[in-house]
Write a protein that holds these residues in place. Structure first.
Motif, PDB file in Angstrom:
ATOM      1  N   PRO A  13       0.809  -1.225   0.000  1.00  0.00           N
ATOM      2  CA  PRO A  13       0.000   0.000   0.000  1.00  0.00           C
ATOM      3  C   PRO A  13       0.840   1.272   0.000  1.00  0.00           C
ATOM      4  O   PRO A  13       0.415   2.300  -0.518  1.00  0.00           O
ATOM      5  CB  PRO A  13      -0.818  -0.121   1.295  1.00  0.00           C
ATOM      6  CG  PRO A  13      -0.806  -1.565   1.634  1.00  0.00           C
ATOM      7  CD  PRO A  13       0.494  -2.090   1.143  1.00  0.00           C
ATOM      8  N   GLY A  14       2.036   1.201   0.597  1.00  0.00           N
ATOM      9  CA  GLY A  14       2.916   2.362   0.658  1.00  0.00           C
ATOM     10  C   GLY A  14       4.281   2.058   0.113  1.00  0.00           C
ATOM     11  O   GLY A  14       4.583   0.944  -0.324  1.00  0.00           O
ATOM     12  N   SER A  15       5.149   3.063   0.146  1.00  0.00           N
ATOM     13  CA  SER A  15       6.497   2.912  -0.385  1.00  0.00           C
ATOM     14  C   SER A  15       7.314   1.938   0.463  1.00  0.00           C
ATOM     15  O   SER A  15       7.079   1.771   1.664  1.00  0.00           O
ATOM     16  CB  SER A  15       7.203   4.272  -0.424  1.00  0.00           C
ATOM     17  OG  SER A  15       6.538   5.152  -1.302  1.00  0.00           O
ATOM     18  N   CYS A  16       8.297   1.308  -0.175  1.00  0.00           N
ATOM     19  CA  CYS A  16       9.179   0.385   0.528  1.00  0.00           C
ATOM     20  C   CYS A  16      10.589   0.500  -0.028  1.00  0.00           C
ATOM     21  O   CYS A  16      10.841   1.175  -1.028  1.00  0.00           O
ATOM     22  CB  CYS A  16       8.669  -1.051   0.420  1.00  0.00           C
ATOM     23  SG  CYS A  16       8.585  -1.698  -1.266  1.00  0.00           S
ATOM     24  N   SER A  17      11.516  -0.157   0.627  1.00  0.00           N
ATOM     25  CA  SER A  17      12.904  -0.227   0.174  1.00  0.00           C
ATOM     26  C   SER A  17      13.407  -1.630   0.454  1.00  0.00           C
ATOM     27  O   SER A  17      12.704  -2.441   1.082  1.00  0.00           O
ATOM     28  CB  SER A  17      13.768   0.816   0.887  1.00  0.00           C
ATOM     29  OG  SER A  17      13.735   0.608   2.291  1.00  0.00           O
ATOM     30  N   GLY A  19       5.001  14.277   4.557  1.00  0.00           N
ATOM     31  CA  GLY A  19       5.075  14.559   3.130  1.00  0.00           C
ATOM     32  C   GLY A  19       4.083  13.698   2.378  1.00  0.00           C
ATOM     33  O   GLY A  19       3.344  12.900   2.964  1.00  0.00           O
ATOM     34  N   LEU A  20       4.074  13.889   1.057  1.00  0.00           N
ATOM     35  CA  LEU A  20       3.135  13.146   0.214  1.00  0.00           C
ATOM     36  C   LEU A  20       3.902  12.094  -0.577  1.00  0.00           C
ATOM     37  O   LEU A  20       4.592  12.405  -1.549  1.00  0.00           O
ATOM     38  CB  LEU A  20       2.402  14.108  -0.734  1.00  0.00           C
ATOM     39  CG  LEU A  20       1.595  15.216  -0.059  1.00  0.00           C
ATOM     40  CD1 LEU A  20       0.869  16.059  -1.096  1.00  0.00           C
ATOM     41  CD2 LEU A  20       0.610  14.654   0.965  1.00  0.00           C
ATOM     42  N   ALA A  21       3.774  10.832  -0.161  1.00  0.00           N
ATOM     43  CA  ALA A  21       4.490   9.734  -0.801  1.00  0.00           C
ATOM     44  C   ALA A  21       3.698   9.107  -1.936  1.00  0.00           C
ATOM     45  O   ALA A  21       4.270   8.444  -2.798  1.00  0.00           O
ATOM     46  CB  ALA A  21       4.852   8.666   0.230  1.00  0.00           C
ATOM     47  N   LYS A  22       2.381   9.311  -1.946  1.00  0.00           N
ATOM     48  CA  LYS A  22       1.525   8.653  -2.935  1.00  0.00           C
ATOM     49  C   LYS A  22       1.184   9.625  -4.063  1.00  0.00           C
ATOM     50  O   LYS A  22       0.781  10.768  -3.826  1.00  0.00           O
ATOM     51  CB  LYS A  22       0.250   8.134  -2.266  1.00  0.00           C
ATOM     52  CG  LYS A  22       0.515   7.023  -1.256  1.00  0.00           C
ATOM     53  CD  LYS A  22      -0.779   6.549  -0.642  1.00  0.00           C
ATOM     54  CE  LYS A  22      -0.548   5.307   0.229  1.00  0.00           C
ATOM     55  NZ  LYS A  22       0.353   5.578   1.364  1.00  0.00           N
ATOM     56  N   ARG A  23       1.306   9.124  -5.293  1.00  0.00           N
ATOM     57  CA  ARG A  23       1.065   9.983  -6.457  1.00  0.00           C
ATOM     58  C   ARG A  23      -0.362  10.528  -6.460  1.00  0.00           C
ATOM     59  O   ARG A  23      -0.582  11.693  -6.816  1.00  0.00           O
ATOM     60  CB  ARG A  23       1.349   9.225  -7.757  1.00  0.00           C
ATOM     61  CG  ARG A  23       1.153  10.089  -8.996  1.00  0.00           C
ATOM     62  CD  ARG A  23       1.425   9.359 -10.289  1.00  0.00           C
ATOM     63  NE  ARG A  23       2.831   8.990 -10.404  1.00  0.00           N
ATOM     64  CZ  ARG A  23       3.265   7.739 -10.444  1.00  0.00           C
ATOM     65  NH1 ARG A  23       2.393   6.737 -10.373  1.00  0.00           N
ATOM     66  NH2 ARG A  23       4.545   7.479 -10.556  1.00  0.00           N
TER      67      ARG A  23
END
Length: 592
Positions: free
Chosen positions: A51-55, A568-572
């Motif tokens: 659902p969100g950013s990862c690394s 911040g805004l991580a999702k487009r």
């Protein structure tokens, strides 16, 4: 390109590379950064759909990826593993959603991570055997851990913690054999030293460290720290901030010089000899807001995250033997504007470095300007791709991107000029930038501020302390009061932030006065305020109290809250909602 086209530009970044030439990359095609494996023949395999950013990182010697991910941008990282041959099938490795678990290092069969699960404040360092599931706590001495590295012989654990001075790091050496002259934990550097020690790498024989520091210099240099003598020997230095990454075999340094934000790369022997220039595809930035370069385990290649004004984010591979660079993947943004560099004079004799992005075609907004201030304050605005900056320029605004005092990249003296009671000197740099506008043919009556995090604080401070200068502002996750910010930020961050801003115990009166809320009656510029509901750094309450105070006075203040975002805004999708509204707002208030 339109704003939506710019916001939809795909970015790539490199997280890791293995000995076979496979690259573990990050790609935001889905709207948030997900893991993609790129084979040597260019074949792409999407590995995650979270659902969100990862690394992530490869586990050396195995076909396994360690994935770090959080929920809703809350920064409470959790660790999982997956087999690249079986995409999307994540298996839990370290899970406790109430606390932070951040990946520090990957080793054959083991991962090293830092966690605040002991008390929610201090970070311990833990080594976990991936197969057996056994864990060993190797450091629990307290503090906010920033650097972790195990020596090749597994005897030592190098731990860097935030020091007592702003922007300082203390290095601790944990000896697993408890035989050092100072006991189990040895202080390699002093807690009160006003110096940075970062980007630390072990020499293969575990005799010492290669690191970046400004201990004895204004600009950062690359140095060797010998464990037996504690002697610090400079290996690579120059007129600009310099850092380096050491190959696993200890033979090669990849060095970066940061010249007003632009990167230049060289390869050298570990003693600093045999310098070879590395030619980048275009002038740009290595790493920056993306991951740092990473060597393959066999030291043959380096995976590089690269960005430039017209490069949203590319993955490069550097052949160490030849020095040749090739682009693995990247999607340039056509028509992007590159900045010119300037030094803006201030009344007290300083000069503020500033990148200026100027429109190439006249529009109805010609003569207007937007000053875009970076976060931090220990940050640096570099000439990276920014869809917002490019969209503002395309609309007709001239965009000034300064590095006000307190910014890194320009030496220790410059980044120290905003510490604690010097905070308002940094705010005064905004007035100097405003005074400079007419020299660039810009209308000082049509100037706005834009910024995120500390940059958002600067937006609010400029509008409150210099109300006659600024026509509008866009504040993204900024602090409206340093007092309530420090009272309500995550406990693990408070001590570190107090080193920079001042303490609630001793500096409350100053902190109150150095806050936009203290001059809310003077603030008359219309604002757009953007905030993530899950922000662990700057709580949502900072935006809510500002909005309530301005609304009560009848000042235009549009508050945009995103429930699935953090700092911040991580999702487009959220960026595509917030940024067009902010640009329309500026066009309305900065029209000629």
């Amino acid at each position: 390109m339109t704003l939506l086209e710019l916001l939809r530009a795909r970015t790539w970044r490199a997280f890791d590379v293995d000995d076979s030439g496979r690259v573990l990359a990050g790609w935001d095609n889905s709207g948030s950064v997900q893991l993609v494996e790129i084979a040597p023949d260019g074949t792409r395999t999407v590995l995650t759909d979270l659902p969100g950013s990862c690394s992530g990182r490869y586990l050396p010697g195995e076909r396994m990826v360690v994935v770090q991910h959080d929920e809703g941008g809350n920064e409470r990282g959790q660790l999982s593993v997956l087999d690249p041959e079986v995409p999307f099938a994540l298996a839990p490795l370290v899970r406790d959603p109430a606390f932070i678990h951040s990946l520090a290092e990957v080793l054959p069969g083991r991962v090293v991570y830092r966690t605040n699960r002991r008390n929610g404040i201090d970070f311990d360092v833990v080594v976990r055997n991936v197969t057996a599931g056994l864990e060993e706590v190797v450091h629990d001495g307290g503090g906010n851990v920033t650097e972790v590295s195990l020596s090749p012989d597994s005897r030592y654990v190098l731990v860097g913690v935030i020091g007592a001075q702003p922007m300082s790091t203390q290095l601790l050496l944990v000896d697993n054999l408890a035989s050092t002259r100072d006991g189990v934990v040895r202080e390699l550097t002093g807690a009160d030293e006003h110096a940075r020690f970062e980007n630390v790498h072990w020499l293969p024989d575990s005799s010492g460290l290669v690191l970046t520091t400004d201990r004895t210099t204004d600009r950062t240099v690359v140095a060797r720290l010998d464990l037996d003598s504690d002697e610090l020997t400079v290996l690579v230095a120059g007129e600009h901030d310099t850092t380096a990454w050491l190959s696993p075999d200890g033979s090669t340094l990849l060095c970066e010089a940061n010249a007003d934000g632009w990167s230049s790369l060289t390869l050298t022997a570990v003693d600093g000899s045999g310098v070879r220039e590395v030619v980048l595809p275009v002038p740009g930035v290595v790493g920056g807001r993306f991951p740092a370069p990473v060597f393959s385990p066999d030291s043959a290649t380096v995976a590089i995250s690269f960005t430039a004004p017209g490069e949203p984010g590319s993955v490069l591979l550097l052949d160490v033997a030849t020095g040749a660079v090739r682009t693995v993947v990247g999607e340039p943004a056509e028509g992007a504007v590159s900045p010119s560099s300037h030094l803006v004079p201030t009344p007290d004799g300083e000069q503020v470095p500033c990148h200026v992005y100027a429109p190439t075609q006249p529009t109805a907004l010609a003569g207007s300007s937007v000053v875009n201030v970076h976060g931090g304050p220990e940050g640096q605005s570099r000439p990276e791709f920014s869809p917002v900056v490019q969209a503002l320029v395309a609309a007709g605004h001239t965009v000034l991107v300064p590095n006000v005092r307190g910014s890194v990249g320009y030496g220790k003296r410059w980044y120290s000029l905003d510490d604690v009671r010097l905070r308002l000197d940094s705010v005064a740099d905004l007035a100097a930038l405003h005074e400079w506008l007419p020299s660039q043919g810009l209308d000082p009556a049509r100037a706005a501020l834009w910024g995120g995090s500390y940059g958002g604080y600067m937006v609010l401070m400029g509008c409150a302390f210099q109300p006659e200068r600024w026509a509008a502002g866009v504040d993204i996750v900024g602090m409206s009061s340093l007092v309530t910010f420090l009272e309500n930020t995550s406990p693990y961050r408070r001590a570190a932030r107090e080193r920079e801003y001042g303490t609630l115990a001793h500096d409350r009166e100053f902190l109150t006065g150095a806050s936009a809320l203290s001059r809310i009656d003077d603030l008359r510029a219309p604002l757009v305020v953007i905030h993530g509901a899950n922000d662990p750094r700057v709580p949502l309450s900072e935006a809510e109290q500002l909005h309530a105070a301005l609304s009560a006075r009848g000042v235009e203040c549009e508050l945009l809250i995103y429930p699935d975002e953090g700092h911040g805004l991580a999702k487009r999708a959220n960026r595509e909602d917030a940024y067009p509204r902010a640009l329309d707002f500026l066009a309305r208030h900065l029209a000629g």
